[in-house]
Scaffold this active site. Structure first.
Site, PDB file in Angstrom:
ATOM      1  N   CYS A  41      40.345  52.248  38.865  1.00 16.74           N
ATOM      2  CA  CYS A  41      40.953  51.539  39.812  1.00 16.74           C
ATOM      3  C   CYS A  41      40.432  49.996  39.867  1.00 16.74           C
ATOM      4  O   CYS A  41      40.372  49.584  38.661  1.00 16.74           O
ATOM      5  CB  CYS A  41      40.882  52.455  41.238  1.00 16.74           C
ATOM      6  SG  CYS A  41      41.482  51.648  42.401  1.00 16.74           S
TER       7      CYS A  41
ATOM      8  N   ASP B  41      52.735  54.048  38.134  1.00 17.80           N
ATOM      9  CA  ASP B  41      51.628  53.449  38.798  1.00 17.80           C
ATOM     10  C   ASP B  41      52.481  51.915  39.012  1.00 17.80           C
ATOM     11  O   ASP B  41      52.629  51.018  38.420  1.00 17.80           O
ATOM     12  CB  ASP B  41      50.638  52.795  37.862  1.00 17.80           C
ATOM     13  CG  ASP B  41      49.313  52.283  38.820  1.00 17.80           C
ATOM     14  OD1 ASP B  41      49.600  51.804  39.720  1.00 17.80           O
ATOM     15  OD2 ASP B  41      48.409  52.273  38.278  1.00 17.80           O
TER      16      ASP B  41
ATOM     17  N   HIS C  37      49.133  55.771  39.733  1.00 18.50           N
ATOM     18  CA  HIS C  37      47.671  55.326  39.899  1.00 18.50           C
ATOM     19  C   HIS C  37      46.724  56.542  40.502  1.00 18.50           C
ATOM     20  O   HIS C  37      47.332  57.229  41.291  1.00 18.50           O
ATOM     21  CB  HIS C  37      47.825  54.241  40.916  1.00 18.50           C
ATOM     22  CG  HIS C  37      46.590  53.299  40.904  1.00 18.50           C
ATOM     23  ND1 HIS C  37      46.348  52.187  40.089  1.00 18.50           N
ATOM     24  CD2 HIS C  37      45.462  53.347  41.821  1.00 18.50           C
ATOM     25  CE1 HIS C  37      45.194  51.707  40.051  1.00 18.50           C
ATOM     26  NE2 HIS C  37      44.668  52.188  41.342  1.00 18.50           N
TER      27      HIS C  37
END
Length: 247
Positions: free
Chosen positions: A129, A185, A217
């Site tokens: 991330c 994502d 994601h």
């Protein structure tokens, strides 16, 4: 191979005469091992990041996860609610800066090098991330020989603290970089993954880019609703292949 028994502890790093915490995991078996810097999501060095750090150590690495928000939010660790995400994003994109992050990561590398069980010229990095973006940034550090960047958003159009996009630093990368993306994502459109891959190819950076259909994601994190066990398992195999180059 069987997993190694490990020991874990919190240690202190001292970048620029500051004190920041880091989570350290290392094999108990005597020997010398490559070092891996684990870079957090926006949620701090939480149970997921600690678990990843421990998993890496069990494979035969000395792994360290610096608390990247400690400069302005000591001890920060949070969950995955919308409110938590809002706070974490503010820390990541409004308070952290690229130069501070690189200093803190270098401090973690320097700490690893003080440990007699760490191979001095065998350091890698993995991030998720926000940490996936930061891993791409940290790949420019001379010590980093192998980088695993998981779903790092904004690489193509931003950098922490402002300035030229992190992607523009691609020519500075001295090692190998693997990038992992979920094709569902919304924060990283496919064209951005293609732009990243094109830059890596343009500057002849040793790399592989992995795109997982049906993965969102955060697909590697088993604490999140977006966890995708199939994509996570495949990516973990590729990470092990990447880091085996350090042995």
């Amino acid at each position: 191979m069987s997993e190694l028994a490990i020991s874990t502890s919190w240690v202190k790093l001292s970048p620029n005469n500051l004190q920041i915490s880091a989570y350290l995991a290392q094999p108990q078996e005597p020997g010398t091992y490559p070092g891996i810097v684990v870079l957090q999501e926006i949620f701090g060095v939480n149970s997921h990041i600690r678990d990843v750090t421990e998993r890496i150590a069990k494979l035969g690495y000395v792994a360290i996860a610096p608390a990247l928000f400690d400069r302005f939010a000591p001890g920060f660790e949070t969950g995955y609610t919308p409110q938590d995400i809002e706070v974490g994003r503010k820390y990541a994109w409004e308070q952290a800066t690229a130069s501070q992050l690189l200093n803190d990561i270098q401090s973690a590398i320097d700490y690893l090098k003080t440990l007699p069980q760490v191979k001095q010229n065998a350091i890698g990095s993995i991030g998720f991330c926000f940490g996936g973006h930061v891993a791409y940034l940290a790949a420019t550090l001379p010590d980093i020989k192998a980088t695993a960047s998981f779903y790092g958003a904004r690489i193509t159009n931003s950098t922490p603290g402002g300035g030229a996009a992190t992607l523009t630093r691609t020519p500075e990368i001295p090692g190998t970089l693997y990038a992992f993306f979920g094709m569902e994502d919304p924060s990283i459109p496919r064209e951005q993954t293609e732009e990243i891959e094109a830059e890596l190819e343009k500057y002849k950076i040793p790399h592989r880019v992995f795109r997982y259909d049906g993965a969102d994601h955060g697909f590697f994190c088993d604490r999140r609703a977006s966890y995708n066990p199939t994509a996570a398992a495949d990516a973990w195999i590729e990470v092990q292949q990447l880091f085996s180059q350090l042995n």
